[in-house]
Design an enzyme around this catalytic site. Sequence first.
Site, mmCIF file in Angstrom:
data_model
loop_
_atom_site.group_PDB
_atom_site.id
_atom_site.type_symbol
_atom_site.label_atom_id
_atom_site.label_comp_id
_atom_site.label_asym_id
_atom_site.label_seq_id
_atom_site.Cartn_x
_atom_site.Cartn_y
_atom_site.Cartn_z
ATOM 1 N N CYS A 78 1.327 -1.113 -0.248
ATOM 2 C CA CYS A 78 -0.531 -0.248 0.051
ATOM 3 C C CYS A 78 0.520 1.249 0.168
ATOM 4 C CB CYS A 78 -0.964 -0.153 1.110
ATOM 5 S SG CYS A 78 -2.203 -0.804 1.546
ATOM 6 N N CYS A 153 -2.642 -8.109 7.202
ATOM 7 C CA CYS A 153 -3.512 -7.464 5.745
ATOM 8 C C CYS A 153 -4.547 -6.649 5.647
ATOM 9 C CB CYS A 153 -2.320 -8.042 5.081
ATOM 10 S SG CYS A 153 -3.167 -7.722 3.363
ATOM 11 N N GLU A 304 -10.434 -14.791 -26.457
ATOM 12 C CA GLU A 304 -9.429 -14.727 -25.919
ATOM 13 C C GLU A 304 -7.569 -15.570 -25.894
ATOM 14 O OE1 GLU A 304 -8.409 -13.692 -21.439
ATOM 15 O OE2 GLU A 304 -6.532 -15.195 -21.875
ATOM 16 N N ASP A 356 -10.842 -5.555 -22.746
ATOM 17 C CA ASP A 356 -10.446 -4.986 -21.184
ATOM 18 C C ASP A 356 -8.510 -6.090 -21.583
ATOM 19 O OD1 ASP A 356 -9.973 -5.628 -18.154
ATOM 20 O OD2 ASP A 356 -11.533 -7.189 -17.873
ATOM 21 N N CYS A 382 -6.305 -1.553 -16.820
ATOM 22 C CA CYS A 382 -5.890 -1.612 -15.539
ATOM 23 C C CYS A 382 -4.518 -0.746 -15.166
ATOM 24 C CB CYS A 382 -5.501 -2.890 -14.936
ATOM 25 S SG CYS A 382 -5.068 -4.090 -16.180
HETATM 26 C C1 SAM Z 1 -7.754 -8.039 -16.928
HETATM 27 S S1 SAM Z 1 -8.073 -10.193 -17.674
HETATM 28 C C2 SAM Z 1 -9.333 -10.089 -18.818
HETATM 29 C C3 SAM Z 1 -9.821 -11.070 -18.104
HETATM 30 C C4 SAM Z 1 -11.617 -10.749 -18.585
HETATM 31 N N1 SAM Z 1 -11.790 -9.821 -19.064
HETATM 32 C C5 SAM Z 1 -11.340 -10.512 -16.786
HETATM 33 O O1 SAM Z 1 -12.363 -9.653 -16.866
HETATM 34 O O2 SAM Z 1 -11.906 -11.931 -15.459
HETATM 35 C C6 SAM Z 1 -6.385 -9.518 -19.570
HETATM 36 C C7 SAM Z 1 -7.226 -11.085 -20.106
HETATM 37 O O3 SAM Z 1 -6.033 -10.782 -21.336
HETATM 38 C C8 SAM Z 1 -5.750 -12.237 -21.784
HETATM 39 N N2 SAM Z 1 -4.148 -11.946 -22.925
HETATM 40 C C9 SAM Z 1 -3.566 -11.815 -22.212
HETATM 41 N N3 SAM Z 1 -2.449 -10.926 -23.855
HETATM 42 C C10 SAM Z 1 -3.487 -11.242 -24.335
HETATM 43 C C11 SAM Z 1 -3.210 -11.748 -25.574
HETATM 44 N N4 SAM Z 1 -1.876 -11.647 -26.328
HETATM 45 N N5 SAM Z 1 -4.410 -12.371 -27.200
HETATM 46 C C12 SAM Z 1 -5.505 -12.587 -25.646
HETATM 47 N N6 SAM Z 1 -5.721 -12.315 -25.059
HETATM 48 C C13 SAM Z 1 -4.736 -11.941 -24.344
HETATM 49 C C14 SAM Z 1 -5.329 -12.280 -20.199
HETATM 50 O O4 SAM Z 1 -4.724 -14.529 -20.405
HETATM 51 C C15 SAM Z 1 -6.188 -12.044 -19.878
HETATM 52 O O5 SAM Z 1 -7.611 -13.898 -19.017
#
Ligand code: SAM
Length: 426
Positions: A78, A153, A304, A356, A382
Site C-alpha cells: 500500500c 493485511c 481470449e 479488457d 488496469c
Molecule cells: C485484465 S484480464 C481480463 C480478463 C477478463 N475480461 C476478466 O475481467 O476477468 C486480461 C486478459 O487478457 C488475456 N490476454 C493476455 N494477452 C493476450 C493476447 N495477446 N491475446 C488475447 N488475450 C490475451 C489474459 O489471458 C487475460 O485473460
Amino acid sequence: MTDIFSVTIDKLGARGDGIGEHDGLPVYVPQALPGEVVTVSVEEKKRGGLYAKLVSIEEPSPNRNDPACKHFGSCGGCRLQHMGANAYQQWICDRAGFALKQHGFDDVNILAPFFAPIASRRRASFKAHKGGSGVIFGFNAKNSHQIVDLDECPVSSPEITQLMPALKFLLNRILPTRSIATVHCTVAANGLDILFDAHLELTLDAREVLAEFAVTHDIASLQWQNDGFLDPVAIRREPVMDFAGVRVPLPPGSFIQASAQCERTMVNHVVDACKGYARVADLFCGVGTFTFPLAHDHQVLAVEGAQEAIQSLDAGRNGSAARGIRLKQIISKHRDLFRRPLTGVELTGFDAVVIDPPRAGAQAQMIELAKSSVQRIVSVSCNPNTFARDARILADGGYSLSSLLPVDQFLWSAHLEVVGIFDRNP
Ligand SMILES: C[S@@+](CC[C@H](N)C(=O)[O-])C[C@H]1O[C@@H](n2cnc3c(N)ncnc32)[C@H](O)[C@@H]1O
C-alpha cells in the site's frame, strides 16, 4: 548536493509519492502529502530526480490520516494509507484524468469513483523465505526483494488473512533452510485455491503435511508448482467462479478481478453500457467475467489468448445449458489479439465491443476497432496510461469518450482500474 534538507511538497505523483523541488530537481518522497513541509534524506539520484526518504514532518497536511495497517510504510503493498478519504478520492479522479489530458482529452466526464471495501481483496501472492530463525512470510518491501513479515493485511479478505499464521507455520515445517516460495491465494466461490511456487521437489513428508493442511483448513485446491511442473497435491473440490449464475471452473493461476465488489460494479457498468446492442464482442474475455452476464441478453463472441481460460469458459457455457440456464449464443475463440487482432472486417455486424486487455493495453486491436463500424466500445483497463494511449487511437478513428468510471480495485495502491465508454460519432 546536501543529502538532508527540508522541502515543501507540491503534488502527488502517479505512484503516490509526494513531489517537491530542490535545487531545480524534482524530489520524490513516499508518504508525504501536498502542502506538507518535510525533512528528507536523499537515497538515490536517477532520471533527473532525487528519490528521498521521509525523515520528519515539520508542517503536516490536514489531509493526513492514521494508516489502517501497522505494516504501512515498510510493506510495499500500500502507498496511500496516510491520506484522508476526501483527498484520496480527489487523487483517484486526478490520476484518471491526468493520463487522458496527456493524450489531448481535456474535458472528460469522470464519474464518481468506486472504491474496493476494506478486506475485500480475494487474490494475494505472498513471498516466504526460510532463514536460520524460521520463515518470514509477507509481501515485498517497496522496490525491494526484502520480505516484510506480516501479521495483518487490512485490504485482503478474511478467508486469506485468517490463514496467514497457518501458512507461515506450514512453510516453517516444509521449507528447507535458505529456500524461498511464493504462495498464490485466490478465494473462489467454493473455497480457497492455493498454489505454491518454489524450486523444490516435494518430499513424501512434505506432501503429507500439505494434504493434511488442506483437510484441516477445508482448502478447495492445493497445488505445488516446481519449475513449471504442476503437482495437484490436494484437489478436494475443483475451484469455480460464479458469473451471473454460471459456474466456471478456475484454472490454476488464471485471472479474476481482485475484488468481488469491484467486479460487480464493472460488470453492471458494462452490461448497462451494452443495453440495446444485440451482438457484442468480448475481447480479452478471460474465463468469462463479462461474457456470461452479457449473454443473458446478448449474443456474445468471446475472444481470449489463454487456452485454459477459453476451455473454462466453454465448460461454463456447456454446464449452464445442462443446468437449464438460458443464455443467448456464446461463440468462443482462442486467439492472440496482440499478433492477430480482430480486423475491422471481422468486426462487421457487432454493435458493441467490450475490451479488457492486460496492462500493456491493446494498441493493435484498437487500430482495427478505429476502422470498424462498431457503435459502442466499452474499454476496461488496469492501466490509465495505456488506456489513454489507446483512447487516442479510437478518438482519431472517429469515436468520442462519453464517460470514464474509475474503479479503485487495489485500495491505497498506485494501481487504478478505469472503464471508458466510447461512441462512434454520427
Ligand atoms: C485484465 S484480464 C481480463 C480478463 C477478463 N475480461 C476478466 O475481467 O476477468 C486480461 C486478459 O487478457 C488475456 N490476454 C493476455 N494477452 C493476450 C493476447 N495477446 N491475446 C488475447 N488475450 C490475451 C489474459 O489471458 C487475460 O485473460
